[in-house]
Design a protein around this motif. Structure first.
Motif, PDB file in Angstrom:
ATOM      1  N   ARG A  46       1.173  -1.428  -0.387  1.00  0.00           N
ATOM      2  CA  ARG A  46       0.130  -0.376   0.012  1.00  0.00           C
ATOM      3  C   ARG A  46       0.809   1.367  -0.154  1.00  0.00           C
ATOM      4  O   ARG A  46       0.626   2.120  -0.027  1.00  0.00           O
ATOM      5  N   VAL A  47       1.782   0.992   0.655  1.00  0.00           N
ATOM      6  CA  VAL A  47       2.525   2.175   0.769  1.00  0.00           C
ATOM      7  C   VAL A  47       4.431   2.831  -0.546  1.00  0.00           C
ATOM      8  O   VAL A  47       5.187   3.330  -0.483  1.00  0.00           O
ATOM      9  N   GLY A  48       4.337   1.081  -1.085  1.00  0.00           N
ATOM     10  CA  GLY A  48       5.235   1.456  -1.961  1.00  0.00           C
ATOM     11  C   GLY A  48       5.105   0.299  -2.745  1.00  0.00           C
ATOM     12  O   GLY A  48       4.634  -0.650  -2.853  1.00  0.00           O
ATOM     13  N   PRO A  49       6.529  -0.323  -3.781  1.00  0.00           N
ATOM     14  CA  PRO A  49       6.835  -0.917  -4.756  1.00  0.00           C
ATOM     15  C   PRO A  49       6.935  -2.270  -4.684  1.00  0.00           C
ATOM     16  O   PRO A  49       8.043  -2.678  -3.723  1.00  0.00           O
ATOM     17  N   ALA A  50       5.717  -2.913  -4.028  1.00  0.00           N
ATOM     18  CA  ALA A  50       6.087  -4.288  -3.446  1.00  0.00           C
ATOM     19  C   ALA A  50       4.955  -5.501  -3.497  1.00  0.00           C
ATOM     20  O   ALA A  50       4.052  -4.810  -4.305  1.00  0.00           O
ATOM     21  N   VAL A  51       5.324  -6.625  -3.748  1.00  0.00           N
ATOM     22  CA  VAL A  51       4.208  -7.511  -4.095  1.00  0.00           C
ATOM     23  C   VAL A  51       4.105  -8.892  -3.426  1.00  0.00           C
ATOM     24  O   VAL A  51       5.081  -9.123  -2.842  1.00  0.00           O
ATOM     25  N   ILE A  52       2.644  -9.163  -3.344  1.00  0.00           N
ATOM     26  CA  ILE A  52       2.541 -10.860  -2.573  1.00  0.00           C
ATOM     27  C   ILE A  52       2.844 -11.881  -3.139  1.00  0.00           C
ATOM     28  O   ILE A  52       2.631 -11.990  -4.391  1.00  0.00           O
ATOM     29  N   ALA A  64       2.378   5.969   5.834  1.00  0.00           N
ATOM     30  CA  ALA A  64       2.612   4.906   5.913  1.00  0.00           C
ATOM     31  C   ALA A  64       1.877   3.985   6.602  1.00  0.00           C
ATOM     32  O   ALA A  64       1.347   2.789   6.553  1.00  0.00           O
ATOM     33  N   VAL A  65       2.520   4.381   8.110  1.00  0.00           N
ATOM     34  CA  VAL A  65       2.144   3.318   9.230  1.00  0.00           C
ATOM     35  C   VAL A  65       0.567   3.387   9.754  1.00  0.00           C
ATOM     36  O   VAL A  65       0.688   2.427   9.550  1.00  0.00           O
ATOM     37  N   SER A  66       0.222   3.819   8.991  1.00  0.00           N
ATOM     38  CA  SER A  66      -1.171   4.365   9.117  1.00  0.00           C
ATOM     39  C   SER A  66      -1.768   3.177   8.817  1.00  0.00           C
ATOM     40  O   SER A  66      -2.834   2.497   9.155  1.00  0.00           O
ATOM     41  N   LEU A  67      -1.327   3.236   6.912  1.00  0.00           N
ATOM     42  CA  LEU A  67      -2.339   2.967   5.882  1.00  0.00           C
ATOM     43  C   LEU A  67      -1.886   1.088   6.335  1.00  0.00           C
ATOM     44  O   LEU A  67      -2.488  -0.123   5.735  1.00  0.00           O
ATOM     45  N   VAL A  68      -0.453   0.711   6.664  1.00  0.00           N
ATOM     46  CA  VAL A  68       0.076  -0.718   7.254  1.00  0.00           C
ATOM     47  C   VAL A  68      -0.809  -0.859   8.348  1.00  0.00           C
ATOM     48  O   VAL A  68      -1.647  -2.265   8.538  1.00  0.00           O
ATOM     49  N   LEU A  69      -0.986  -0.079   9.217  1.00  0.00           N
ATOM     50  CA  LEU A  69      -1.763  -0.995  11.047  1.00  0.00           C
ATOM     51  C   LEU A  69      -3.364  -0.953   9.462  1.00  0.00           C
ATOM     52  O   LEU A  69      -4.043  -2.534  10.559  1.00  0.00           O
ATOM     53  N   GLN A  70      -4.163  -0.424   9.189  1.00  0.00           N
ATOM     54  CA  GLN A  70      -5.141  -0.293   8.034  1.00  0.00           C
ATOM     55  C   GLN A  70      -5.635  -1.891   7.847  1.00  0.00           C
ATOM     56  O   GLN A  70      -6.534  -2.446   7.601  1.00  0.00           O
ATOM     57  N   HIS A  71      -4.003  -2.793   7.612  1.00  0.00           N
ATOM     58  CA  HIS A  71      -4.412  -3.979   6.719  1.00  0.00           C
ATOM     59  C   HIS A  71      -4.672  -4.308   7.752  1.00  0.00           C
ATOM     60  O   HIS A  71      -4.796  -6.496   7.180  1.00  0.00           O
ATOM     61  N   LEU A  72      -4.047  -5.074   8.794  1.00  0.00           N
ATOM     62  CA  LEU A  72      -4.102  -5.981   9.127  1.00  0.00           C
ATOM     63  C   LEU A  72      -4.920  -6.345  10.150  1.00  0.00           C
ATOM     64  O   LEU A  72      -5.777  -6.047  10.543  1.00  0.00           O
TER      65      LEU A  72
END
Length: 287
Positions: free
Chosen positions: A58-64, A232-240
């Motif tokens: 959600r915050v940068g180029p990365a792929v599951i 970014a911290v907020s966006l990742v937190l929403q993903h959990l």
């Protein structure tokens, strides 16, 4: 679908996600983006850590990556996988991939996880809580586990199962040593500055701080953060969402205080009291 066909399907889906990430972040490739890899001792919060890393999409180029966990032991057979098999799994990962597993800190595996172009993480948890989680996992959550029949048919109570999870099964032809010897091959990750060690207990107590630390480690290892750090911290937190973990039960720290009998404490101190001191969970044997 056989194993090879299933793997090919996973690889095809990964490639589609890679194209999607490049399109979203307006990149021609993911070259230079680190592999984000989560490892842990089993039942130590692996899926929580993996969800954190998946939130990085959600915050940068990365792929599951969607690839199978890279494991040292095959859960359905108890077989110890040969190191070339483990290394082949790791070398299959590409820049920007997010993956996870349970891998020992052998020199060859450490060379991979600690090399430039990788951001690796190690989650650890109080081994007393780990053995409790292990009992529930083998008994209730994973009927295909190599020890499931023994735990459910041979052992008659939770207390008996917990003792086996502490002591292992030295009489068995399936490798399953006591908790201290099972943990020993993972200790090397704590001493590697290239690998960020996170305590499950600290992370669950203050998730924003844990996420901030995880993001900063990724940035230090080459991850390209496309939004301000606090956003970014907020966006990742929403993903959990722990409910998305297939093995989530309670995720509670300190469960052992409610579960351990005097006998469990005595046995644990005998086989792994030094481990608790080494990991910083106790100062001595007086707990």
């Amino acid at each position: 679908m056989d194993a090879n066909a299933a793997l090919l399907a996973r690889l095809a889906r990964r490639q589609a996600r890679r194209w999607g990430s490049m399109l979203r972040w307006r990149r021609y490739s993911l070259r230079g983006v680190p592999v984000l890899f989560a490892t842990s001792f089993p039942k130590s919060g692996t899926h929580l850590l993996t969800q954190v890393l998946e939130g990085f999409t959600r915050v940068g180029p990365a792929v599951i990556s969607g690839l199978p966990a890279v494991v040292t032991y095959s859960g359905d057979s108890g077989r110890t996988r040969a190191e070339p098999e483990i290394l082949a799994d790791l070398h299959r990962l590409k820049p920007g991939d997010i993956a996870y597993g349970h891998v020992h800190a052998t020199p060859a595996v450490s060379d991979v996880l600690c090399q430039p172009g990788w951001a690796a993480y190690f989650m650890l948890r109080d081994p007393r809580d780990v053995v409790i989680s292990h009992v529930h996992y083998v008994t209730e959550m994973e009927p295909g586990h190599i020890h499931h029949r023994y735990y459910t048919q041979e052992l008659k109570s939770f207390d008996e199962r917990l003792l086996v999870s502490i002591l292992g099964r030295p009489e068995s032809n399936i490798e399953f040593p006591d908790i201290a010897h099972r943990f020993q091959p993972f200790l090397g990750w704590i001493d590697r500055p290239e690998v960020l060690a996170l305590r499950f207990e600290d992370f669950t107590q203050d998730q924003p701080a844990g996420i901030r630390q995880a993001l900063q480690h990724a940035v230090d290892r080459g991850f390209l953060l496309e939004v301000p750090l606090e956003q970014a911290v907020s966006l990742v937190l929403q993903h959990l969402d722990p409910r998305r973990s297939p093995t989530f039960r309670r995720g509670k720290a300190g469960d052992w205080r409610e579960v351990f009998t005097p006998r469990h404490k005595e046995v644990f101190k005998e086989v792994a009291g030094d481990l608790l001191v080494q990991l910083g969970y106790e100062n001595d044997m007086s707990w």
